[in-house]
Design a protein around this motif. Structure first.
Motif, PDB file in Angstrom:
ATOM      1  N   ARG A 258     -13.318 -10.590  45.775  1.00 34.69           N
ATOM      2  CA  ARG A 258     -11.855 -10.421  45.790  1.00 34.69           C
ATOM      3  C   ARG A 258     -11.139 -11.736  45.589  1.00 34.69           C
ATOM      4  O   ARG A 258     -10.179 -11.836  44.831  1.00 34.69           O
ATOM      5  CB  ARG A 258     -11.417  -9.782  47.112  1.00 34.69           C
ATOM      6  CG  ARG A 258     -11.420  -8.286  47.017  1.00 34.69           C
ATOM      7  CD  ARG A 258     -10.724  -7.651  48.163  1.00 34.69           C
ATOM      8  NE  ARG A 258      -9.300  -8.012  48.212  1.00 34.69           N
ATOM      9  CZ  ARG A 258      -8.457  -7.399  49.013  1.00 34.69           C
ATOM     10  NH1 ARG A 258      -8.873  -6.431  49.790  1.00 34.69           N
ATOM     11  NH2 ARG A 258      -7.197  -7.747  49.035  1.00 34.69           N
TER      12      ARG A 258
ATOM     13  N   ALA B 138     -11.417 -12.843  42.072  1.00 30.81           N
ATOM     14  CA  ALA B 138     -10.491 -12.076  41.233  1.00 30.81           C
ATOM     15  C   ALA B 138      -9.076 -12.626  41.360  1.00 30.81           C
ATOM     16  O   ALA B 138      -8.367 -12.801  40.362  1.00 30.81           O
ATOM     17  CB  ALA B 138     -10.540 -10.602  41.633  1.00 30.81           C
ATOM     18  N   VAL B 139      -8.674 -12.915  42.606  1.00 29.09           N
ATOM     19  CA  VAL B 139      -7.308 -13.421  42.826  1.00 29.09           C
ATOM     20  C   VAL B 139      -7.131 -14.774  42.138  1.00 29.09           C
ATOM     21  O   VAL B 139      -6.149 -15.008  41.427  1.00 29.09           O
ATOM     22  CB  VAL B 139      -7.032 -13.551  44.346  1.00 29.09           C
ATOM     23  CG1 VAL B 139      -5.756 -14.354  44.585  1.00 29.09           C
ATOM     24  CG2 VAL B 139      -6.911 -12.176  44.976  1.00 29.09           C
TER      25      VAL B 139
ATOM     26  N   TRP C 292      -8.856 -15.986  39.652  1.00 25.59           N
ATOM     27  CA  TRP C 292      -8.860 -15.832  38.192  1.00 25.59           C
ATOM     28  C   TRP C 292      -7.538 -15.276  37.694  1.00 25.59           C
ATOM     29  O   TRP C 292      -7.055 -15.632  36.629  1.00 25.59           O
ATOM     30  CB  TRP C 292     -10.028 -14.940  37.765  1.00 25.59           C
ATOM     31  CG  TRP C 292     -10.064 -14.788  36.272  1.00 25.59           C
ATOM     32  CD1 TRP C 292      -9.950 -13.650  35.557  1.00 25.59           C
ATOM     33  CD2 TRP C 292     -10.175 -15.848  35.313  1.00 25.59           C
ATOM     34  NE1 TRP C 292      -9.993 -13.912  34.220  1.00 25.59           N
ATOM     35  CE2 TRP C 292     -10.125 -15.265  34.034  1.00 25.59           C
ATOM     36  CE3 TRP C 292     -10.299 -17.232  35.405  1.00 25.59           C
ATOM     37  CZ2 TRP C 292     -10.208 -16.007  32.866  1.00 25.59           C
ATOM     38  CZ3 TRP C 292     -10.377 -17.974  34.232  1.00 25.59           C
ATOM     39  CH2 TRP C 292     -10.334 -17.355  32.992  1.00 25.59           C
ATOM     40  N   GLN C 293      -6.934 -14.404  38.498  1.00 20.14           N
ATOM     41  CA  GLN C 293      -5.645 -13.833  38.115  1.00 20.14           C
ATOM     42  C   GLN C 293      -4.606 -14.945  37.978  1.00 20.14           C
ATOM     43  O   GLN C 293      -3.834 -14.977  37.024  1.00 20.14           O
ATOM     44  CB  GLN C 293      -5.187 -12.856  39.188  1.00 20.14           C
ATOM     45  CG  GLN C 293      -4.581 -11.605  38.597  1.00 20.14           C
ATOM     46  CD  GLN C 293      -4.350 -10.594  39.683  1.00 20.14           C
ATOM     47  OE1 GLN C 293      -4.149 -10.939  40.848  1.00 20.14           O
ATOM     48  NE2 GLN C 293      -4.355  -9.344  39.321  1.00 20.14           N
TER      49      GLN C 293
ATOM     50  N   GLY D 187      -5.811 -17.338  35.105  1.00 13.94           N
ATOM     51  CA  GLY D 187      -5.732 -16.646  33.815  1.00 13.94           C
ATOM     52  C   GLY D 187      -4.304 -16.450  33.337  1.00 13.94           C
ATOM     53  O   GLY D 187      -4.049 -16.336  32.144  1.00 13.94           O
ATOM     54  N   ALA D 188      -3.349 -16.429  34.277  1.00 12.68           N
ATOM     55  CA  ALA D 188      -1.968 -16.131  33.893  1.00 12.68           C
ATOM     56  C   ALA D 188      -1.294 -17.305  33.198  1.00 12.68           C
ATOM     57  O   ALA D 188      -0.365 -17.109  32.426  1.00 12.68           O
ATOM     58  CB  ALA D 188      -1.173 -15.726  35.128  1.00 12.68           C
TER      59      ALA D 188
END
Ligand SMILES: Nc1ncnc2c1ncn2[C@@H]1O[C@H](COP(=O)(O)OP(=O)(O)OP(=O)(O)O)[C@@H](O)[C@H]1O
Ligand SMILES: [Mg+2]
Length: 489
Positions: free
Chosen positions: A9, A12-13, A15-16, A19-20
């Motif tokens: 998790r 993912a956070v 990378w979010q 990635g943005a």
């Protein structure tokens, strides 16, 4: 298991977030992060090392000073020359800048000389001591003025008391602070240089990518003419080549499509023109020779009746004349349908009025007609023919398929467009079920409209009537003329 879940998790956070942001921010972030991390780590390490070294140095220095002072204090103490002792302490302090204090305690524990002026700090005497057989003893005192190395050294092997000195570590703090400041400035400068270099690098890296993004948007909006510039021989260079090849292929396909479309339009124009010409020719033929012949026949029949007085013959001639008259009438109607000369002579409005009147008579249908904007002014002949044929086909469909009781035809101008609306209250149909072949009527309307940059919209559903909207753009000059015309009225 649970830990893994959390790890995923978090990944993912993170990378979010990463990635943005765009590539430029990523590279700058990495460079800045590394420089700051290294700068801070180096600063902390240097600080620790420096602090330790300076503390040791101060320690050794204070021990040396204390031992030297103890050796020189021996005579003064043994002779109880306390003034001499005081001077010794004062000189020692004067010669050693960091020395905060110095004092001597005699073997009974009395302070016999000190450098404090009036008040001797409470508790300082007992803060440190040393036994006779020790070389020295040190204590690190924490005071309001900062850390102080307190060193106690026995005088004359302890028989003459104890010499004490206190070396302040204040300069240590100052040095560490100065070095830290210097290191931080260096870090900031390194970061600035790093960011400039990274910005340059990302500019070099992202410029071709941004260009490709822009060109991709152009391609998406149908512009295949643009080519990307090749900056370097790397992966991006290869991507650029692939992009250019793709654009070229698309442009080629588009050219071929346009050519095919143009050819198709040409064929359709030719077919429609040929059809019109043929209809015109047949209409003229029917009018000029067939009608003339039938008229001559009528005249011949009349003179035949005039020359003979047999009632039987008169009856037959009248009958024949009736038939010929009917044929002539039908022939006229047919010729009008094929190519109404009114369309060429009097224009669209008159031709449509005439055609609608014919339809009413032929079918018994109530047909409302409104052409508020059509004046005597002539439109482009191709447009007039197209509109006439469209109304003709639409009303033919209403009569043939709709089982309607009323229909209406409206022709109007709006926003530089000429629009025809043909509506009926008949059975309706599903426009989506129309296939290309077999039904030439509606497809013909669509083709005719497309040739003049117009379009056809069919609104219909089983059970709820049919409305056809056909819209053509009008040439600007024509529209302007009309505008002036209507203002003048
Ligand atoms: N006004 C209308 N009301 C109900 N159905 C209609 C109407 N106009 C068209 N249709 C339906 O759409 C079909 C297609 O019409 P279209 O004019 O294209 O061909 P068609 O009339 O059958 O043949 P033609 O080629 O002789 O015109 C018709 O067969 C009919 O079923
Ligand atoms: Mg039809």
């Amino acid at each position: 298991m649970n830990e893994q879940h959390w790890l995923k998790r978090w990944a993912a956070v993170i990378w979010q977030v990463i990635g943005a942001v765009n590539i430029r921010a990523k590279i700058l972030g990495i460079v800045l992060g590394l420089v700051v991390l290294m700068g801070v780590a180096a600063t902390i390490e240097v600080r620790l090392l420096l602090e330790q070294t300076l503390t040791n140095q101060a320690y050794e220095h204070s021990v040396a000073v204390a031992r030297d002072m103890a050796a020189r204090a021996t005579d003064f103490t043994l002779m109880r020359d306390y003034y001499g002792l005081f001077r010794l302490l004062r000189d020692t302090q004067a010669n050693n800048p960091g020395l905060r204090y110095a004092f001597v305690v005699d073997s009974e524990g009395t302070i016999v000389a000190h450098t404090f002026g009036t008040g001797f700090p409470v508790g300082l005497r007992d803060a440190n001591t040393v036994t006779a057989n020790e070389h020295h003893r040190s204590v690190l005192l924490t005071t309001d003025e900062g850390d102080i190395w307190d060193i106690a050294v026995p005088i004359f092997d302890g028989r003459a008391g104890i010499a004490r000195v206190g070396l302040s570590l204040a300069t240590r703090e100052q040095t560490v602070a100065a070095v830290t400041g210097q290191l931080l400035i260096t870090t900031i400068m390194a970061a600035a240089v790093g960011i400039t270099a990274a910005a340059l690098l990302t500019w070099i890296l992202t410029r071709p990518i941004l260009q490709l993004v822009e060109l991709t948007k152009a391609v998406a909006s149908g512009d295949f003419s643009r080519r990307a510039q090749r900056w370097a021989n790397d992966e991006i260079g290869k991507l650029t080549d692939a992009f250019n090849a793709m654009s070229e292929a698309l442009a080629q396909a588009e050219r071929e499509r346009a050519e095919r479309e143009q050819m198709r339009a040409q064929y359709v124009t030719q077919i429609i023109t040929a059809q019109e010409e043929e209809r015109k020719r047949i209409a003229r033929e029917l009018h000029d020779s067939t009608s003339q012949a039938l008229t001559s026949l009528l005249i011949g029949l009349r003179s035949l009746a005039d020359r003979h007085h047999s009632p039987e013959l008169h009856r037959q001639v009248d009958e024949l004349r009736g038939i010929v008259g009917q044929v002539l009438h039908d022939l006229h109607a047919l010729a009008r349908q094929l190519r109404p000369s009114v369309l060429d002579d009097l224009g669209l409005a008159a031709a449509i009025q005439r055609y609608v009147a014919d339809c009413r008579a032929r079918s018994g249908l109530t047909i409302d007609l409104a052409m508020p904007d059509l004046t005597d002014e002539r439109l482009d002949p191709a447009l007039e023919t197209a509109l006439y044929r469209i109304v003709q086909e639409a009303l033919t469909n209403v009569i043939r398929h709709a089982h309607a009781t009323t229909a209406s035809v409206v022709i109007e101008r709006q926003n530089g467009h000429l629009r025809a609306i043909i509506e009926d209250n008949g059975c309706g149909f599903d426009p989506a079920s129309l296939s290309g072949d077999g039904h030439l009527g509606l497809n013909g309307i669509r083709e005719r409209a497309a040739l003049l940059n117009g379009q056809l919209i069919i609104e219909s559903a089983p059970g709820s009537g049919t409305t056809l909207y056909v819209e053509f753009p009008l040439p600007a000059a024509n529209e302007e003329h009309h505008e002036r015309h209507s203002v003048g009225r």
